[in-house]
Design an enzyme around this catalytic site. Structure first.
Site, short mmCIF file in Angstrom:
data_model
loop_
_atom_site.label_atom_id
_atom_site.label_comp_id
_atom_site.label_asym_id
_atom_site.label_seq_id
_atom_site.Cartn_x
_atom_site.Cartn_y
_atom_site.Cartn_z
CB THR A 230 5.00 -1.96 -1.41
OG1 THR A 230 5.24 -2.57 -2.29
CG2 THR A 230 3.78 -0.91 -1.94
CB ALA B 147 10.79 7.06 1.52
CB CYS C 17 8.87 2.62 6.26
SG CYS C 17 8.70 0.67 5.82
CB THR D 168 8.95 2.92 2.17
OG1 THR D 168 7.90 2.04 2.76
CG2 THR D 168 8.45 3.97 1.22
#
EC number: 3.4.25.2
Length: 180
Positions: free
Chosen positions: A9, A164, A167, A170
């Site tokens: 998340t 995104a 990470c 993500t």
């Protein structure tokens, strides 16, 4: 031995010019394995007047969503009162204290991060983020917030894409909700 810690998340909330948007990615990872790409971590509550998103254990987050929704009903839609009461209950209840999740909640007027340690934080600026990619999304959103005329929705979309790309927990499957 493989690490079984569930990581997942990035949740980002941006408030600007009387509008608020919240977005979350869809990835759920366990250790070094992606378990799901399309998880929905954003919800509308109270007839769509409140937006919420979670980071952490999904089962724990859904328990907290339920409790928060009850608080919102109990306090007639008062976001701040509901957030404080949820944090108080979360911190003092022996079973709830074990829940591993963070929540971001927002309505047309306010935004809060709620934690199990009793924290209820309202950001100074109009930007708040949580989760494994939260710091990346937060940095990108603050830069876009201060140096562009993008809407909250556009800031969330761009910042989540940046998070995104950086990470590994993500992904680019973004769920986005907004209140105009």
């Amino acid at each position: 031995m493989p690490e079984n810690k569930i990581r997942s998340t990035t949740i980002l909330c941006v408030r600007k010019n009387g509008k608020v948007a919240i977005g979350g990615d869809g990835q759920v990872s366990m250790g070094n394995t992606v378990m799901k790409n399309t998880a929905k971590k954003i919800r509308r509550l109270y007839d769509g007047k409140i937006l919420s998103g979670f980071a952490g254990s999904a089962a724990d987050a859904f328990t907290l969503f339920e409790l928060f929704e009850k608080k919102v009903q109990e306090f007639g839609g008062s976001l701040s009162r509901s957030a404080v009461e949820l944090a108080r209950e979360w911190r003092t209840d022996r079973m709830l204290r074990r829940l591993e999740a963070l929540l971001i909640v927002a309505d047309k007027e306010e935004s809060f991060l709620i934690s199990g340690t009793g924290d209820v934080i309202s950001p100074d600026e109009g930007v708040i983020a949580i989760g494994s990619g939260g710091n990346y999304a937060l940095a990108a959103a603050r830069a876009l917030y201060d140096h562009t005329n993008l809407s909250p929705k556009e800031i969330v979309e761009s910042s989540m894409k940046i998070a995104a790309d950086i990470c590994i927990y993500t992904n680019n499957h973004i769920t986005l909700e907004e209140i105009l």
